[in-house]
Design a protein around this motif. Structure first.
Motif: not given
Length: 250
Positions: A10-12, A18-27
């Motif tokens: 759920x958090x992810x 709202x993450x950018x195209x490079x998935x910076x936050x997810x990484x």
């Protein structure tokens, strides 16, 4: 830190919005704990773009990192749903010429969208290694493939035309086919032209000569294809002559 997988997902899911195209936050999230890492993979590896173009800084390094990740953790391959490959044929190092790339392609079993483009329409299908051709045909014949963009390949094997006839949405630009039978027929084996996807529904042509695409016309006009592709829509053609000929076929 132990986080229940449902909460982690759920958090992810919220971070992905709202993450950018490079998935910076997810990484960054994937480094927090195993639960976050597992939940992030579905987004981080969903769409993969690979190129050998010199204009893209670090392109070859990105390719190496992707291959290393898939080789080290084969389960990551299942998350890849979109694959975009752009080959600059004027660059010495071609991705499809890499020794390990055909094996990597073979591991990507869940591709739904495939984009394969060659700069200046200069790729001869038979110049590719046999293992690369086999891996590409295997991917093109996958029942999971729903959309294909193919650009800049000539002398395509006729079996590719049979694969195209089974993909729901296809855009082909600057390609042609060879109509002769050869030893590759045995290599590819028997491929079903129609499967659970229901056959080709939308076909777009750009800069193609129909007299170089007879294998594709034959595949599209086969009884098996016509039986299920009654709503086929040809959305773009090169010339008025092409339009007349295709209208006759369909």
């Amino acid at each position: 830190m132990r986080v229940p997988i449902e909460i982690a997902q759920s958090i992810i899911d919220e971070v992905a919005l709202v993450d950018d195209d490079n998935h910076s936050a997810l990484k960054s999230c994937s480094l927090v704990c195993k639960a976050f890492a597992r939940a992030s993979r579905r987004y981080i590896f969903h769409s993969v773009s690979l190129t050998n173009a010199e204009c893209v800084e670090g392109s070859y390094e990105m390719y190496l990192r992707f291959c290393s990740a898939i080789t080290t953790s084969p389960d990551l391959a299942h998350y890849v749903r979109e694959l975009y490959i752009f080959e600059d044929v004027y660059y010495d190092r071609g991705l499809l010429d890499e020794n390990d790339f055909p094996e990597i392609l073979g591991m990507l079993q869940n591709i739904a969208i495939l984009n394969l483009s060659f700069r200046d329409n200069e790729c001869n299908w038979f110049v590719l290694s046999q293992s690369s051709r086999q891996s590409l045909v295997s991917m093109l014949s996958s029942h999971r493939l729903e959309r294909l963009y193919l650009k800049g390949v000539y002398n395509l094997h006729h079996v590719v035309a049979r694969c195209i006839a089974a993909i729901p949405m296809v855009h082909v630009a600057c390609v042609d086919f060879q109509d002769s039978r050869d030893s590759d027929d045995l290599m590819y084996g028997s491929l079903p032209i129609i499967d659970s996807r229901g056959g080709l529904k939308c076909l777009s042509f750009v800069s193609m000569s129909m007299n170089l695409c007879q294998p594709l016309i034959d595949a599209l006009s086969s009884p098996e294809c016509c039986k299920v592709s009654t709503c086929l829509k040809v959305v773009q053609l090169s010339t008025e002559c092409d339009s007349v000929r295709l209208s006759h076929v369909f």
